[in-house]
Design a protein around this motif. Sequence first.
Motif, PDB file in Angstrom:
ATOM      1  N   LEU B 115       0.839  -1.202   0.000  1.00 49.63           N
ATOM      2  CA  LEU B 115       0.000   0.000   0.000  1.00 49.63           C
ATOM      3  C   LEU B 115       0.876   1.255   0.000  1.00 49.63           C
ATOM      4  CD1 LEU B 115      -3.054   0.903   0.280  1.00 49.63           C
ATOM      5  CD2 LEU B 115      -2.503   1.307   2.677  1.00 49.63           C
ATOM      6  N   ALA B 116       1.969   1.209   0.763  1.00 48.37           N
ATOM      7  CA  ALA B 116       2.827   2.390   0.913  1.00 48.37           C
ATOM      8  C   ALA B 116       3.427   2.813  -0.427  1.00 48.37           C
ATOM      9  CB  ALA B 116       3.915   2.096   1.937  1.00 48.37           C
ATOM     10  N   LYS B 117       3.733   1.848  -1.286  1.00 48.50           N
ATOM     11  CA  LYS B 117       4.330   2.253  -2.564  1.00 48.50           C
ATOM     12  C   LYS B 117       3.289   2.487  -3.660  1.00 48.50           C
ATOM     13  CE  LYS B 117       5.544  -2.336  -4.184  1.00 48.50           C
ATOM     14  NZ  LYS B 117       6.333  -3.152  -5.032  1.00 48.50           N
ATOM     15  N   LEU B 123       3.515   8.612   1.622  1.00 48.50           N
ATOM     16  CA  LEU B 123       4.756   9.317   1.282  1.00 48.50           C
ATOM     17  C   LEU B 123       4.946   9.328  -0.230  1.00 48.50           C
ATOM     18  CD1 LEU B 123       7.116   7.637   3.925  1.00 48.50           C
ATOM     19  CD2 LEU B 123       5.805   9.752   4.173  1.00 48.50           C
ATOM     20  N   ASP B 124       5.570  10.400  -0.734  1.00 47.70           N
ATOM     21  CA  ASP B 124       5.838  10.434  -2.174  1.00 47.70           C
ATOM     22  C   ASP B 124       7.144   9.694  -2.489  1.00 47.70           C
ATOM     23  OD1 ASP B 124       7.884  12.094  -1.467  1.00 47.70           O
ATOM     24  OD2 ASP B 124       6.904  13.941  -2.166  1.00 47.70           O
ATOM     25  N   LYS B 128       8.875  12.067   1.179  1.00 49.11           N
ATOM     26  CA  LYS B 128       8.265  13.188   1.909  1.00 49.11           C
ATOM     27  C   LYS B 128       6.752  12.955   2.021  1.00 49.11           C
ATOM     28  CE  LYS B 128      11.335  16.574  -0.042  1.00 49.11           C
ATOM     29  NZ  LYS B 128      11.178  17.111  -1.366  1.00 49.11           N
ATOM     30  N   PRO B 129       6.158  13.420   3.117  1.00 53.44           N
ATOM     31  CA  PRO B 129       4.700  13.239   3.255  1.00 53.44           C
ATOM     32  C   PRO B 129       3.955  13.990   2.160  1.00 53.44           C
ATOM     33  CG  PRO B 129       5.686  14.025   5.312  1.00 53.44           C
ATOM     34  CD  PRO B 129       6.747  14.110   4.266  1.00 53.44           C
ATOM     35  N   LYS B 130       2.950  13.336   1.573  1.00 49.84           N
ATOM     36  CA  LYS B 130       2.154  13.990   0.536  1.00 49.84           C
ATOM     37  C   LYS B 130       1.227  15.025   1.175  1.00 49.84           C
ATOM     38  CE  LYS B 130       1.957   9.858  -2.360  1.00 49.84           C
ATOM     39  NZ  LYS B 130       1.109   8.711  -2.692  1.00 49.84           N
TER      40      LYS B 130
END
Lengths: 301, 355, 266
Positions: B115-117, B123-124, B128-130
């Motif tokens: 999910l994270a990718k 995160l982008d 960095k946080p989107k």
Amino acid sequence: MLGRLKQLIGKLYVIALMAYAIWFGYFIYPLIFAHGGHEEAAQHSISTDLKMPGALTAEEKALHKIRAEQKATETTDLGYVVLKEQYVKGHFHHIGMTVETDETNVCIKCHGAVPHNKAKTIRAFLNMHAFYIACETCHINTMAKPAQAPWTFRWYDKKTGQVVANPPALVSPDLEKYGNYGTKIAPGTQADNGTFRFINGEEERVFLERYLKTKDAMDSTEQARMKRVMHNKVSEKPLLCEDCHNMEKSYLPFAELGYPPRRIDRLENTAVVGMINKYRDFYLPRFFELHGEQSQTPARK
Amino acid sequence: MGKSYIKRHVVMLLSALLLCGTGTASAEDELDCLLCHKYRGLSRIDENGKFRLFYINEVIFKEGPHVRIKCADCHQDIKKIPHDPAKKVECTTECHLIEPSGQKNFSHKPVADLLAKSVHGKLDAEGKPKKDQQDYPGCKDCHEEPLYRPLSFFKGKSSGVSERGLARCQTCHRTGDFAESFYKHVTSRLRKMRDPKEIVGICAKCHGDKEFQQRHKLDDVVTSYKETYHYKALLFGSQETPDCTDCHVVKGEGVHFIESKKSPTAASNKKNIPTTCRTSECHEKAGEKLAGYQVHVTYDKDKYPLQHYMLVFFTWLTAGVLYFFLTLIFLELLRRLFPHYSFVKSPDDDRHSAG
Amino acid sequence: MAMPKYKKICERNGKRYFFRFSLHQRLQHVVVFTTVITLSLTGFPLKYHDKAWAEPLINFMGGINVAPVLHHIAGSILLGLFVYHTIYWIYLFYTRRVLPLKREGRLTLGNVGREFLNQPMIPNKKDFHDLIDMFKYLLYFTNRPPRYERMSWKEKFDYYAPYWGIPVLGPAGFILWWRDEFTHFLPGIVLNALYIMHTDEALLAALFIFFVHWYNVHYAPEKFPLGTVFITGYLSEDDMIHEHYAEYVKVMTEQGLQDEIKSQHH
């Protein structure tokens, strides 16, 4: 004569058809102009629900957001209504059981159906009890020892407020609904002629409704006076867990209320009493002193 | 330090005492959590005014994969009852269940990594946080307690457990409910774990929100999807037409890996759409040109001019024809209601109206 | 194009009935209305899937796995009928109008065109005047209702509605049905266009039939509850006077009954 009647029916039919034509024009409008699912487009606009004058504080905004989310499925008052919901937002486990809500109890008209929040460790338990036991059952202003309570107890229907028979779900394990019986236990008095009257009965309900309608016109002293009168039968300081959950004599007559021996044993002996005894935390008298802030359990000292 | 040490020991001792005292705890429920949590009214309003329900429906709970783990495996901060307000459950922690394919403890961490990718990660690419962090989903935003949807394959296919099929498993796997549990697990996985309608609802939680769409400059993909036969068939009980994940998950990956259509590997990337549509069991035999079909039509004048003007044409044609005839019928009825009134009375007309 | 085997006027129980439709035409109508009703009942729950009646209706029609099959069958029959009807019409026109011209040696494009325009179903100048007359009548500017011939402008509209509707709806539906095959040579966006054509034209057709057409033939006060001409093929004298006065006078005169012609009333 017959000809005239026929003519009249004919005219009425023509008028009916004209009405039908107008209705049809109204009916087809959305079919023609609202293409497909476009009617649904108005969903989920939560912030539009904030129709309060002036700027709102951050807390008010947050509270309104929660209310708006809940309002999507219900209409009445906070806390009380939410219990009607089968789905609670953010609730991971399935609820899968709709509930009967109490429409008649006078206390919850102001205090809500989920009133306990002070004692951190047991507030949820107390709310759980409030689900099938009326507030005034425990919050009763009595000088008498609980074991010799002058009341008799009956189940009332949450919708009508009338006395009903003991819920069959108590006896049959197949029907078990874990507190969701659609009924509540409440105290009342039995007159010599055999008529039963709940302590908070029809008269009290009428009194409260009249008060709620007129209270805005009263000054604060007057309101306080009314509240004092309304609360003269109840006490903020309730009975204790052990008044019912004990091995000798329970305040609530479980057997009379339809609990089978198996359940009475659990309530008065092993499971519940065991838990209360083993955890000093469970002692009720302390929670008002503590206001739920910190625990003074001996074990933790 | 010392205080908490003593506390922990007292707690453990008391837990042990309680267990001896009750003796009713099941294997899954060592603390006998259900003693209290089976009551429907167990609830409170929290400090933020939010209603919290602590009820567990045991019957439903037993229908899902989590029945095989203990309450405390997820709610790891709870060691005693009564307990303090429980912490949020971290889904990626390892639970005590040994994953059968290896010897490791089971965890949902690979799912979280996937999910994270994906486009839904918080995160982008640079870590960095989107923007608008609150809009990126965590596990519970999409998942409720999972429930098995077993399939019976014994002579034909239907929902439910095939007793005859199961009996064959139980010839060898006799202990406990191992066989039934695995039967349910495997057959549920042979189809979608959740009803496709439910999946659409989950995506719509965010993608159907007008303000969300504006924040992320997205079209109303939910409404447009709901106009397709794909959705309508699902709505009326078909399991065959695609929901959101069927077309948007990157080919060969788990459902948690959805990419932006700008990514060259995304299932919705222009050059991948023919493959996506023509996957086996869908439009397998269709021509490559099928990819030109626009699924998420918003009837926007600039983006979808053809559909927009066709819609305008048909709307006004329909409205014109129907309201014309409606007016006509209304006037005709009015004429029948008041037949003898007239603006002009020519001798010729009188002769006819006399009849 | 009435066939000679039908009597122009038949009498039953002392009442006159006027010939309108042959059995062949009535059977075609039966096919049209059964298929259209089936198509509506299986199609509209999908178009208006978010309405409360959608799900019960589609379940009544056999559920999402059966209803589309019925839809395809009914659609195929209707499309087939359309093709049949067109060929039948061309055949009749050829044998009855073009061949005689040929025999007489007057076969020019102009003559064929003139014959075509003289067909009773082809809209003409009189229809336009009738329309204006009707509005005059309805708005109380005259007390004389229009005197329609064999086919009034309303009936012509009723006829051309499906004649425009079926070619719009039918092939679109057919291509959407066989989308996998057609997209080997048709661009995908054509499906988008066909989808709009199919559902929106269907709405127009259904609303028109179930209100306007049914009003004209069933709900209207003198017809209610059921106009029977679609079953019997004959129209009563009263209805004939009411709806086709010009034709009524013509037929009565042809049959030598000019003395018994009644006046036009309303």
